[in-house]
Each structure stands twice: as structure tokens, then as C-alpha cells.
Motif scaffolding. Structure first.
Motif, PDB file in Angstrom:
ATOM      1  N   LEU A 120       1.006  -1.214  -0.177  1.00 59.90           N
ATOM      2  CA  LEU A 120       0.355  -0.135  -0.246  1.00 59.90           C
ATOM      3  C   LEU A 120       0.488   1.304  -0.203  1.00 59.90           C
ATOM      4  CD1 LEU A 120      -2.757  -1.038   2.755  1.00 59.90           C
ATOM      5  CD2 LEU A 120      -3.087  -0.823   0.006  1.00 59.90           C
ATOM      6  N   SER A 121       0.221   2.609  -0.680  1.00 53.93           N
ATOM      7  CA  SER A 121       0.439   4.030  -0.396  1.00 53.93           C
ATOM      8  C   SER A 121       0.579   3.890   0.737  1.00 53.93           C
ATOM      9  CB  SER A 121       0.209   4.414  -0.690  1.00 53.93           C
ATOM     10  OG  SER A 121      -1.020   5.036  -0.583  1.00 53.93           O
ATOM     11  N   GLN A 167      13.556  -5.577  10.467  1.00 51.97           N
ATOM     12  CA  GLN A 167      12.563  -6.163   9.680  1.00 51.97           C
ATOM     13  C   GLN A 167      13.266  -5.333   8.331  1.00 51.97           C
ATOM     14  OE1 GLN A 167       9.402  -6.335   8.305  1.00 51.97           O
ATOM     15  NE2 GLN A 167       9.308  -8.245   9.988  1.00 51.97           N
ATOM     16  N   THR A 168      13.715  -5.441   7.389  1.00 52.78           N
ATOM     17  CA  THR A 168      13.816  -3.761   6.573  1.00 52.78           C
ATOM     18  C   THR A 168      12.970  -2.930   6.254  1.00 52.78           C
ATOM     19  OG1 THR A 168      13.889  -5.124   4.541  1.00 52.78           O
ATOM     20  CG2 THR A 168      16.287  -5.139   6.900  1.00 52.78           C
ATOM     21  N   ASN A 169      11.642  -3.377   5.761  1.00 54.99           N
ATOM     22  CA  ASN A 169      10.247  -2.792   5.495  1.00 54.99           C
ATOM     23  C   ASN A 169       9.637  -2.141   6.178  1.00 54.99           C
ATOM     24  OD1 ASN A 169       8.017  -2.326   4.059  1.00 54.99           O
ATOM     25  ND2 ASN A 169       8.540  -3.671   2.649  1.00 54.99           N
ATOM     26  N   MET A 174       5.622  -1.049  10.786  1.00 57.67           N
ATOM     27  CA  MET A 174       4.819  -0.203  10.996  1.00 57.67           C
ATOM     28  C   MET A 174       3.670  -0.825  10.780  1.00 57.67           C
ATOM     29  SD  MET A 174       5.443   2.650  11.548  1.00 57.67           S
ATOM     30  CE  MET A 174       4.246   3.672  12.504  1.00 57.67           C
ATOM     31  N   ALA A 175       3.305  -1.971  10.638  1.00 60.79           N
ATOM     32  CA  ALA A 175       2.438  -2.808  10.948  1.00 60.79           C
ATOM     33  C   ALA A 175       2.612  -3.500  12.487  1.00 60.79           C
ATOM     34  CB  ALA A 175       2.322  -3.665   9.612  1.00 60.79           C
ATOM     35  N   ASN A 218       9.349   9.805   0.106  1.00 66.31           N
ATOM     36  CA  ASN A 218       9.209   8.795  -0.249  1.00 66.31           C
ATOM     37  C   ASN A 218       9.977   7.590   0.257  1.00 66.31           C
ATOM     38  OD1 ASN A 218       7.862   7.166  -2.533  1.00 66.31           O
ATOM     39  ND2 ASN A 218       8.988   8.471  -4.194  1.00 66.31           N
ATOM     40  N   ILE A 219       9.577   7.314   1.275  1.00 61.87           N
ATOM     41  CA  ILE A 219      11.228   5.960   1.152  1.00 61.87           C
ATOM     42  C   ILE A 219      10.370   5.334   2.508  1.00 61.87           C
ATOM     43  CG2 ILE A 219      13.411   7.188   2.018  1.00 61.87           C
ATOM     44  CD1 ILE A 219      12.503   7.698   4.953  1.00 61.87           C
ATOM     45  N   PHE A 220      10.823   3.666   1.834  1.00 60.03           N
ATOM     46  CA  PHE A 220       9.828   2.119   2.208  1.00 60.03           C
ATOM     47  C   PHE A 220      10.822   1.089   2.783  1.00 60.03           C
ATOM     48  CE2 PHE A 220       8.079   4.615  -1.754  1.00 60.03           C
ATOM     49  CZ  PHE A 220       6.034   4.390  -0.903  1.00 60.03           C
TER      50      PHE A 220
END
Length: 337
Positions: A120-121, A167-169, A174-175, A218-220
Motif C-alpha cells: 500500500l501507499s 524488518q527492513t521494510n 509499522m504494521a 518517498n521512502i519504504f
């Protein structure tokens, strides 16, 4: 222009569905509100130019449809239930609680939540983490099965803490953080809805302060944080302190709602609050580990990135200020008043 107007209409319908669900005086009306909310959220998630968002929307729809079907099935059984044994009602109550917990992504019904978040965005992620939890959380307060929720609280905080390791994502992180905070929100329902509302508002503000920064940059992934913020030490410091605040480390703002829950719930259920605090320390451990590595490790600076990174909006500054100094401000106001 047309797409923006369409998204705005779906967003209004989404909010309307939650309001219908909350204000309904019957379980059937609550189910209808949840369905309106679901059917308006799916078009917002779907992006034909991004296959991962389409996959996430499909996963979200399947899980929510299963939870809605279970909820409707239990509601129909309860409506026909007049002379069933008390034990049977307890089982139905557990299934009803499970359906609502699945809708909000609490453990042990959480496996879909990080997978959906990954595609998701940041805007949709924030809505999924905050607004989409309001209606199921309020509905579950109407049928709170204490023994079962006690188990869910411990599992949610444990899964949210352990799941954040390695976690790298950032969206997955955040989830799992959201799952951890769900355990604290459910525990606040043992006290009153006022405490739940306080905790939810603070959690939403803290999540917004972090997600809005990610949205601007704009980083993920974590590796992008170091490359994007090396030329802005103040924003780098603020962002990682926001993580500590989200974890509940004093003297940041995130400690205040946890402090309120600890003080209130400690008077009635010391065993539960002790386990919650111990398990939450695991979350603080990897937040502090990430913060330590970000502050102590030298890294190269990119000269062309300096002007762009330093151009943050006033909203970012305000959110960071509230996240870092909210506890001090509220304590000062309390002493004055």
C-alpha cells in the motif's frame, strides 16, 4: 481532477460506513456499516499501475469478507438464540470477538495485516492503521469477553514485538507496531472507552508524524532513511526519536497513554499490566538498537540532496514537536491548572 474527486467520495463513504456501524442499535446494522466501509475502501486500495497494491486489495477483501461472513453468521445465531445453554453463548461470543479481531488485524488473526501493508501507499497504510480500527474496536467493547481478550492482548503485544525484529521494510515495521499497540488499546477497554479514545488519539498522532515524514521523502526501506537524511541531522534525530516515542519511551509523548493505562489497570489487574510492560520492552529494544546505529555510525553525505531534504513543511515540524515534547507540555499545563 476526476480521480481526486472519486477518491474523496469513496473516502466520505468509508467514514459514513464506520459511523453507521458505530451508531447502529442492532448487530445487523453494524454489519451493514462494516460492509459499506469495506466496499468503499477497496477502490481506494486498488491502483491499476501498481500490481502490489492490487494484490494487497484482493487479500484485504478476502480476509474482510471472511470476517464479515463469520460476524453475520454469529449475529443470526444470536438472534435465534432464546433457550440455548450459557456455555453455547460463550462460544458464540468468542467467535463474535474473533471476527471483529480479524477485521482489525489483532493477533492471532494478524497474518494478513503485514502482507497487505507491504503493497500500500503511505496514505492508505495510515488509514488502515487508524480509521479502519475504530468501528471494530467500538463494536468489540459491546461484547467484550474478558478471558479471551486477556489472551489476545498478550499475544498481540508479543507478536507485535517479536515481528518487528530484522524488518527492513518500513511498512511491515509499522504494521507490527500497530499490532503491538492494538494489545494496549484492547486493554484500555477493560477500564473505559475514554481511556481507549485517549490512547487511540495519541497513537494516531504519533503514527501520522512518522508516516508523513516517510511520505514526504518517498521512502519504504530502512536503507533509504540513511541515504535521504544524512544531510539533515535534525530531521534524522527527530525521526528516530519519533520511533522511540511510538515505542513508549519516556520522556516522549508516546509514554503518556501507556502511563495512563499502567496507572489505571495496575489497580485492578497487576499481572496483565506487568506482562504487557515486559513484552513492550522488546519493541523498545530494537527501536533503541536502530536509533543507536543511526546516530553513532558515520555515513557519507550527498551534496545535491541537501536543499530538498531541508525543505520540510510546517506540519512536519508541528507533528515532530508534539511527538517529542507533548508529555512535557501536558505535564506543565497540568501543574499550572
Amino acid at each position: 481532477m476526476i480521480n481526486n474527486l472519486t477518491n474523496f467520495m469513496f473516502l466520505m463513504i468509508l467514514m459514513l460506513g464506520s459511523i453507521i456501524s458505530i451508531s447502529s442499535n442492532s448487530w445487523l446494522g453494524a454489519w451493514m456499516g462494516l460492509e459499506i466501509n469495506l466496499l468503499s475502501f477497496i477502490p481506494l486500495l486498488t491502483n491499476l499501475k501498481n500490481l502490489t497494491s492490487t494484490e494487497s486489495s484482493l487479500k484485504y477483501f478476502i480476509v474482510q469478507a471472511l470476517a464479515s461472513t463469520t460476524l453475520l453468521f454469529v449475529v443470526l445465531l444470536l438472534s435465534f438464540n432464546q433457550n440455548f445453554p450459557l456455555e453455547y453463548n460463550s462460544y458464540l461470543n468468542i467467535i463474535l470477538n474473533s471476527a471483529l479481531l480479524m477485521k482489525m488485524g489483532a493477533a492471532p488473526f494478524h497474518s494478513w495485516f503485514p502482507e497487505v501493508m507491504e503493497g500500500l501507499s503511505w496514505t492508505m497504510s495510515f488509514i488502515l492503521m487508524t480509521w479502519q480500527k475504530i468501528a471494530p474496536m467500538i463494536l468489540i467493547s459491546y461484547c467484550l469477553f474478558h478471558q479471551f481478550i486477556f489472551f489476545v492482548i498478550i499475544i498481540s503485544i508479543l507478536i507485535g514485538s517479536i515481528g518487528g525484529f530484522n524488518q527492513t521494510n518500513l511498512r511491515s515495521l509499522m504494521a507490527y507496531s500497530s499490532i503491538n499497540h492494538l494489545g494496549w488499546m484492547l486493554s484500555s477497554l477493560f477500564i473505559s472507552m475514554t481511556f481507549w479514545l485517549i490512547y487511540f488519539l495519541f497513537y494516531s498522532i504519533l503514527s501520522l508524524s512518522i508516516i508523513y515524514t516517510f511520505f514526504q521523502l518517498n521512502i519504504f526501506y530502512f536503507s533509504q532513511i540513511f541515504s535521504s537524511l544524512n544531510n539533515s541531522p535534525i530531521m534524522k534525530f527527530s525521526l528516530f526519536c519519533n520511533f522511540l516515542s511510538l515505542g513508549g519511551l519516556p520522556p516522549f509523548t508516546g509514554f503518556l497513554p501507556k502511563w495512563i493505562i499502567i496507572q489505571s489497570l495496575g489497580m485492578t489487574n497487576m499481572a496483565l499490566i506487568t506482562m504487557m510492560v515486559i513484552l513492550t520492552l522488546i519493541t523498545l529494544f530494537f527501536y533503541i538498537r536502530l536509533t543507536y546505529s543511526a546516530f553513532m555510525i558515520n555515513s557519507t553525505q550527498i551534496s545535491w540532496n541537501k536543499l530538498w531534504v531541508s525543505n520540510f513543511s510546517n506540519l512536519t515540524i508541528l507533528l515532530n514537536f508534539l511527538s517529542l515534547f507533548g508529555l512535557i507540555i501536558i505535564s506543565f499545563l497540568y501543574l499550572i491548572l
